[in-house]
Design a protein around this motif. Structure first.
Motif, PDB file in Angstrom:
ATOM      1  N   ASP A 192      -0.421   8.199 -10.918  1.00  0.00           N
ATOM      2  CA  ASP A 192      -0.290   7.557  -9.911  1.00  0.00           C
ATOM      3  C   ASP A 192       1.167   6.742  -9.479  1.00  0.00           C
ATOM      4  N   PHE A 193       1.871   6.282  -9.739  1.00  0.00           N
ATOM      5  CA  PHE A 193       2.801   5.955  -9.005  1.00  0.00           C
ATOM      6  C   PHE A 193       4.071   6.333  -9.499  1.00  0.00           C
TER       7      PHE A 193
ATOM      8  N   GLU B 155       3.572   9.139  -5.340  1.00  0.00           N
ATOM      9  CA  GLU B 155       3.475   9.198  -4.190  1.00  0.00           C
ATOM     10  C   GLU B 155       3.070   7.838  -3.290  1.00  0.00           C
ATOM     11  N   ARG B 156       2.409   7.598  -4.415  1.00  0.00           N
ATOM     12  CA  ARG B 156       1.811   6.171  -4.134  1.00  0.00           C
ATOM     13  C   ARG B 156       3.113   5.022  -4.747  1.00  0.00           C
ATOM     14  N   VAL B 157       2.714   4.065  -3.725  1.00  0.00           N
ATOM     15  CA  VAL B 157       3.461   3.012  -4.049  1.00  0.00           C
ATOM     16  C   VAL B 157       3.091   1.848  -5.254  1.00  0.00           C
ATOM     17  N   ASN B 158       3.885   1.100  -6.340  1.00  0.00           N
ATOM     18  CA  ASN B 158       3.101   0.754  -6.910  1.00  0.00           C
ATOM     19  C   ASN B 158       2.985  -0.457  -6.746  1.00  0.00           C
ATOM     20  N   PRO B 159       1.550  -1.429  -5.948  1.00  0.00           N
ATOM     21  CA  PRO B 159       1.916  -2.850  -5.726  1.00  0.00           C
ATOM     22  C   PRO B 159       2.617  -3.380  -5.710  1.00  0.00           C
TER      23      PRO B 159
ATOM     24  N   HIS C 136       1.166  -4.751 -12.628  1.00  0.00           N
ATOM     25  CA  HIS C 136      -0.028  -4.184 -11.729  1.00  0.00           C
ATOM     26  C   HIS C 136      -1.471  -4.460 -11.943  1.00  0.00           C
TER      27      HIS C 136
END
Length: 506
Positions: A213-214, A89-93, A462
Motif C-alpha cells: 500500500d505505502f 503511490e499512497r502516503v503512510n499517514p 500506522h
C-alpha cells in the motif's frame, strides 16, 4: 452477601447513574491505555462530539510501545522506531506528521546494502556476490509465495506457513540451513515479524500490506524529542499539553493499573489496582494483545468464548533492541555500512546489527536486535551476561580488531513487563479477516482497539493509529446511530463473489 455480588450491584447502580446522565451531557467513555491507539481513538471520539473522556494509563507515561529511553545521555527508541512503508503511490499517514508537522529527524534505512556485510561465524566477510545470489534466490521464492497467496481461498482454510511455502518452492525439507541462508531468512522474516517463518502466515504476509500500500522503504526516526512525540501531537488537538508539548491533561490518569472491567447493558465500571473505581457508559480497551492474553484485567462477566478464542488465535511477538555503548568506534562505517549481519549456525543469535554514523554522529553506540526465544532467554539473564555474549560475537566478527568491552548496555524487557507482555502482534497460520472482525468486535459496552485489531497493518505504528480511528468509528456508530457492529460471516465474501459471477453470467 458475596463480594462478587456487591461489585456487580455497584456496577449496575453506578453505570445506571451515568447512563441517565448521558442523555443530557453525552456519553462518558473510559479509554484504557494512552498509547497510539488509545490517543487516536480519543481524538476521533472527541471530533465526533463525544467529550466525556477519561484515560486510565498503567505506566507513568503516555506513549505505550513508542518509548524513548535515555542511554548514556542519548535518547534512543526502545520500541517503535521506523516509519515503515514509504515510496509508494499512497502516503503512510504517519509520514506527514514526522516530516512536515513535527519535522522529526529521520533517515533512510539502506537495507539493500546488507548483502555486503555478512560476517562469517569466525570472522571475515562472505563474498558479496555469493550472498547476493542467495538473496536473489530467497527473493524469488518469496515472489512465488506471493503468487501462491493470490490463489488461496479468502477464508484462510488454504493458508500455510512461510516455511511450508519455502519447502514447496525451495526444495529444502527443513527450510534454510546454511549460516548464510539462515541469516538471510532471519533478516527477511524474523527481523520484520519477530517470529520465525514456521509460525507466520503466508497468506496474510506475502505480500505485506504495508509495503503493497505505502511502499517498501523505511525511515529510522532518531530525534531527541522521541518518536512518541507523534502521540503527544495527535492528543494535543483535544488534550492539554505542557510547555514541552507533552500531554498533561487531568483526564489522563497515569499509574492507573486496570484490574477489572465490570459491564452490563447499562454501563461499565472500571476498577484499578489502587482500589479506585470509575464508571462510564462505554470503555475502549487499547492494551496490547499480550495483556489481553494475560490475567492482568478480569472481565465481569467473563468475555464470551468467541471473543476469548479470537484473542488467543493471534501471536504476541517479542522484538528486542539491545543498545551497547563502547569507549570508541571499532566497526566499519561509511556508505553501505549501516547494517551488518552475524551469520551464525545458531539461528537468530545476535544476528542483526546497526550502527548510527548518521543518526547519532560521534556516539560509539551499536544496536543489535534479537527476537522470539532469544528475546525471552536474554530477558531472563543479567545484563552483564548479555553484554559479554554480545561483545564475544563482535570479537568473532572482527578477529583482527581490538574490540573493547562495552561500557554500558540497555536491554528492554517487553515480554517480562506485565503492562505489555511483548512487542507487537504477528499474524499466525490459518487466521483471516473473520478472526480480525472478532478480535476488534465489542462485547456489550466493552470496545477494543490496538495495532492487533488492524486487519492490514497489525504490528506497525500506522496500524495502531488507524486502528484507533476504526474502533472509535464502531463506537460512534453505536452512540449516534444505534448500529451494532456486525462480524461478517467467514465465507460471506466468497458468497458475494459467487453471486456476482452468477449475476454477470445471466
Amino acid at each position: 452477601m458475596k463480594p462478587s455480588v456487591v461489585i456487580a450491584l455497584a456496577a449496575v447502580l453506578v453505570a445506571a447513574q451515568y447512563a441517565s446522565l448521558a442523555d443530557a451531557y453525552g456519553p462518558r467513555v473510559i479509554i484504557v491505555g494512552a498509547g497510539m491507539s488509545g490517543i487516536s481513538a480519543g481524538k476521533r471520539l472527541w471530533e465526533s462530539g463525544v467529550r466525556e473522556l477519561l484515560f486510565l494509563e498503567a505506566t507513568e507515561r503516555v506513549g505505550g510501545r513508542m518509548h524513548k529511553h535515555n542511554f548514556g545521555g542519548l535518547n534512543v527508541e526502545i520500541g517503535a522506531n521506523w516509519v515503515e512503508g514509504i515510496g509508494g503511490e499512497r502516503v503512510n499517514p504517519i509520514l506527514p506528521i514526522v516530516n512536515d508537522t513535527l519535522k522529526l529527524r529521520n533517515f533512510y534505512s539502506d537495507f539493500d546494502s546488507v548483502v555486503g556485510n555478512f560476517y562469517r561465524e569466525n570472522g571475515g566477510l562472505y563474498d558479496k556476490d555469493y550472498v547476493q545470489k542467495r538473496m536473489d534466490r530467497a527473493d524469488e521464492v518469496e515472489d512465488l509465495g506471493a503468487n501462491l497467496t493470490k490463489m488461496m481461498d479468502p477464508s484462510g482454510r488454504d493458508d500455510i506457513s512461510i516455511l511450508a511455502m519455502q519447502r514447496l518452492f525451495n526444495h529444502q525439507p527443513n527450510g534454510p540451513s546454511t549460516p548464510v541462508d539462515m541469516a538471510l531468512d532471519y533478516y527477511k522474516f524474523d527481523y520484520e515479524f519477530a517470529e520465525p517463518p514456521r509460525v507466520t502466515s503466508l497468506q496474510n504476509t506475502e505480500p505485506t500490506p504495508t509495503n503493497a500500500d505505502f511502499g517498501e522503504d523505511s525511515n529510522f526516526v532518531a530525534d531527541q524529542r522521541g518518536f512518541e512525540s507523534i502521540i503527544h501531537y495527535i492528543g494535543s488537538s483535544y488534550l492539554s499539553t505542557n510547555a514541552n508539548g507533552k500531554i498533561s491533561d487531568r483526564r489522563v490518569l497515569l499509574n492507573k493499573v486496570v484490574r477489572q472491567i465490570a459491564y452490563n447493558n447499562r454501563g461499565v465500571v472500571v476498577k484499578t489496582e489502587d482500589g479506585s473505581s470509575y464508571a462510564a457508559d462505554f470503555v475502549v480497551v487499547s492494551t496490547s494483545l499480550g495483556v489481553l492474553q494475560s490475567d492482568l484485567i478480569q472481565f465481569k462477566p467473563q468475555l464470551p468464548f468467541w471473543k476469548i478464542f479470537s484473542i488467543y488465535r493471534f501471536d504476541m511477538a517479542v522484538y528486542t533492541k539491545i543498545f551497547l555503548k563502547f569507549p570508541r568506534r571499532f566497526w566499519p562505517v561509511g556508505d553501505g555500512k549501516q547494517f551488518f549481519v552475524y551469520a551464525s549456525r545458531r539461528r537468530g543469535y545476535y544476528g542483526m546489527w546497526q550502527s548510527f554514523e548518521r543518526e547519532y554522529p560521534g556516539v560509539p553506540v551499536l544496536l543489535v536486535t534479537v527476537t522470539d526465544d532469544e528475546s525471552r532467554r536474554i530477558e531472563q539473564q543479567p545484563d552483564d551476561v548479555t553484554k559479554a555474549e554480545a561483545v564475544a560475537v563482535l570479537r568473532k566478527m572482527f578477529p583482527d580488531v581490538d574490540v573493547p568491552n562495552a561500557t554500558d548496555i540497555y536491554v528492554p524487557r517487553w515480554w517480562s513487563n506485565r503492562f505489555f507482555k511483548g512487542s507487537y502482534s504477528n499474524w499466525p497460520i490459518g487466521v483471516n479477516r473473520y478472526e480480525y472482525d472478532q478480535l476488534r468486535a465489542p462485547v456489550g459496552r466493552v470496545y477494543f482497539t490496538g495495532e492487533h485489531t488492524s486487519e492490514r497493518y497489525n504490528g506497525y505504528v500506522h496500524g495502531a493509529y488507524l486502528a484507533g480511528i476504526d474502533s472509535a468509528d464502531i463506537l460512534i456508530n453505536r452512540i449516534f446511530k444505534n448500529e451494532e457492529y456486525k462480524v461478517r460471516g467467514k465465507y460471506e465474501d466468497q458468497a458475494a463473489e459467487v453471486n456476482g459471477q452468477v449475476a454477470e453470467a445471466k
